[in-house]
Design an enzyme around this catalytic site. Structure first.
Site, PDB file in Angstrom:
ATOM      1  N   PRO A 221       8.079  17.302 -20.338  1.00 13.68           N
ATOM      2  CA  PRO A 221       6.809  17.592 -20.716  1.00 13.68           C
ATOM      3  C   PRO A 221       6.657  17.698 -22.201  1.00 13.68           C
ATOM      4  O   PRO A 221       5.803  17.613 -22.889  1.00 13.68           O
ATOM      5  CB  PRO A 221       6.183  18.371 -19.981  1.00 13.68           C
ATOM      6  CG  PRO A 221       7.303  18.970 -19.086  1.00 13.68           C
ATOM      7  CD  PRO A 221       8.668  18.302 -19.132  1.00 13.68           C
TER       8      PRO A 221
ATOM      9  N   GLU B 202      12.653  24.886 -14.253  1.00  9.81           N
ATOM     10  CA  GLU B 202      11.634  25.309 -15.333  1.00  9.81           C
ATOM     11  C   GLU B 202      12.196  25.011 -16.645  1.00  9.81           C
ATOM     12  O   GLU B 202      11.404  24.972 -17.379  1.00  9.81           O
ATOM     13  CB  GLU B 202      11.503  26.917 -15.455  1.00  9.81           C
ATOM     14  CG  GLU B 202      10.338  27.438 -14.302  1.00  9.81           C
ATOM     15  CD  GLU B 202      10.933  27.217 -13.068  1.00  9.81           C
ATOM     16  OE1 GLU B 202      12.182  27.104 -12.706  1.00  9.81           O
ATOM     17  OE2 GLU B 202      10.004  26.985 -12.076  1.00  9.81           O
TER      18      GLU B 202
ATOM     19  N   ARG C  69       9.183  -4.628 -16.314  1.00  2.77           N
ATOM     20  CA  ARG C  69       7.946  -5.590 -16.177  1.00  2.77           C
ATOM     21  C   ARG C  69       7.966  -6.422 -17.623  1.00  2.77           C
ATOM     22  O   ARG C  69       7.242  -7.559 -17.502  1.00  2.77           O
ATOM     23  CB  ARG C  69       6.656  -5.198 -15.608  1.00  2.77           C
ATOM     24  CG  ARG C  69       6.070  -4.226 -16.489  1.00  2.77           C
ATOM     25  CD  ARG C  69       4.811  -3.441 -15.692  1.00  2.77           C
ATOM     26  NE  ARG C  69       4.003  -4.434 -15.011  1.00  2.77           N
ATOM     27  CZ  ARG C  69       3.043  -5.140 -15.891  1.00  2.77           C
ATOM     28  NH1 ARG C  69       3.102  -5.064 -17.130  1.00  2.77           N
ATOM     29  NH2 ARG C  69       2.335  -5.917 -15.352  1.00  2.77           N
TER      30      ARG C  69
ATOM     31  N   ASP D  61      -2.044  -7.621 -20.603  1.00  3.98           N
ATOM     32  CA  ASP D  61      -2.144  -6.411 -20.087  1.00  3.98           C
ATOM     33  C   ASP D  61      -2.930  -5.326 -20.779  1.00  3.98           C
ATOM     34  O   ASP D  61      -2.870  -5.385 -22.022  1.00  3.98           O
ATOM     35  CB  ASP D  61      -0.873  -5.780 -19.638  1.00  3.98           C
ATOM     36  CG  ASP D  61      -0.056  -6.457 -18.389  1.00  3.98           C
ATOM     37  OD1 ASP D  61      -0.652  -7.071 -17.582  1.00  3.98           O
ATOM     38  OD2 ASP D  61       1.110  -6.050 -18.325  1.00  3.98           O
TER      39      ASP D  61
HETATM   40 CL1  6GU Z   1       8.963  13.568 -18.515  1.00  7.78          CL
HETATM   41  N1  6GU Z   1       8.830  15.783 -16.975  1.00  7.78           N
HETATM   42  C1  6GU Z   1       8.059  16.724 -16.200  1.00  7.78           C
HETATM   43  N2  6GU Z   1       8.706  17.612 -15.637  1.00  7.78           N
HETATM   44  N3  6GU Z   1       6.781  16.912 -16.255  1.00  7.78           N
HETATM   45  C2  6GU Z   1       6.006  15.987 -17.087  1.00  7.78           C
HETATM   46  C3  6GU Z   1       6.966  14.751 -17.684  1.00  7.78           C
HETATM   47  C4  6GU Z   1       8.075  14.721 -17.703  1.00  7.78           C
HETATM   48  N4  6GU Z   1       5.874  14.067 -18.300  1.00  7.78           N
HETATM   49  C5  6GU Z   1       4.660  14.426 -18.087  1.00  7.78           C
HETATM   50  N5  6GU Z   1       4.703  15.590 -17.445  1.00  7.78           N
END
Ligand code: 6GU
Length: 257
Positions: free
Chosen positions: A91, A118, A156, A171
């Site tokens: 994230p 984590e 795709r 798209d």
């Molecule tokens: Cl790539 N990993 C995790 N754990 N949470 C996320 C993410 C990735 N992308 C958005 N949320």
């Protein structure tokens, strides 16, 4: 295109990779996908892949050893020198978007590391990964679903992946705009008619209507996209008729690095 995916949960991939476009792309040899279980590269007899965080606090951290060993087993002793993108799904990564998918679609091989727990030991980011991607501003339990999103979005785009060779051109996001509305038969359903222009057979008029509807929809739902879309003078004139003012910079989203 070859994908190597490093995960602690290879079983999560069975469904998404065995259906539809990705399944067919593998069957026709356009794409190959190798799943690697990170646990297989843990050095100890219990195949431990996580440990407590230095400094304390909750949660577990993925150990660097198994991840480095796995990537070196796949790409060789100098993985970064291979030129293969080594992408950590986290994230904290830069935002995955259509432009990133297009860049990745030009590579012949991509390695994806699914973070879990984590976090991942910082030395993996610093000395092993060449890039970090996030699929959006929310937290998933791990990078697996994100890796599937990347594989799908990239696959795709490969020539021959879609039945229709023009399939990906219009798209949403491919043009920088949201896509125009779609209709199929019947021409009237529960009293709701398909727009007459689509039944007219006039291809010039249809193209113009679709472009205008794409612009209308993008202005209504994602005005931030308009600032970056490539727009003709006609597009701008149409948007102005809808009340869009280009100097409305407050409609823009903040630029990302
Ligand atoms: Cl790539 N990993 C995790 N754990 N949470 C996320 C993410 C990735 N992308 C958005 N949320």
């Amino acid at each position: 295109m070859h994908f190597d995916i490093l995960t602690l949960f290879p079983g999560m991939f069975a469904g998404p990779l065995s259906e539809s476009i990705i399944q067919r792309a593998q069957a026709t040899g356009l794409v190959s996908i190798a799943l690697h279980n990170i646990r297989d590269h843990a050095a100890d007899k219990h195949h431990v892949t996580d440990d407590y965080p230095y400094g304390g606090g909750g949660g577990m951290v993925m150990k660097p050893g198994p991840l480095f060993a796995a990537v070196e087993a796949i790409l060789g002793p100098e993985p970064r020198a291979s030129g293969v993108p080594i992408i950590l799904l986290t994230p904290q990564g830069r935002q995955f978007a259509q432009g990133v998918a297009q860049d990745l679609a030009d590579r012949e091989r991509i390695l994806l590391i699914c973070g879990r727990y984590e976090g991942v030991d910082e030395r993996v980011r610093e000395y092993l990964a060449t890039d970090e991607l996030s699929i959006g501003d929310y937290v998933l339990s791990g990078g697996e679903l994100a890796a599937m999103v990347v594989v799908d979005a990239v696959t795709r785009l490969l020539p021959g992946a879609l039945g229709d060779p023009t399939g990906a051109l219009d798209d949403s996001h491919a043009t920088g705009l949201l896509e125009y509305p779609h209709y199929t038969r019947p021409p009237e359903f529960r009293g709701w008619r398909v727009p007459e222009v689509l039944l007219s057979g006039n291809h010039g008029e249809i193209a113009r209507w679709r472009r205008q509807e794409a612009l209308r929809r993008t202005l209504a739902r994602r005005p931030d996209l308009l600032a970056r879309a490539s727009l003709t003078a006609k597009d701008r004139e149409f948007l102005r008729s809808l009340g869009y003012r280009e100097q409305d910079k407050d409609m823009e989203m903040p630029a990302r690095e």
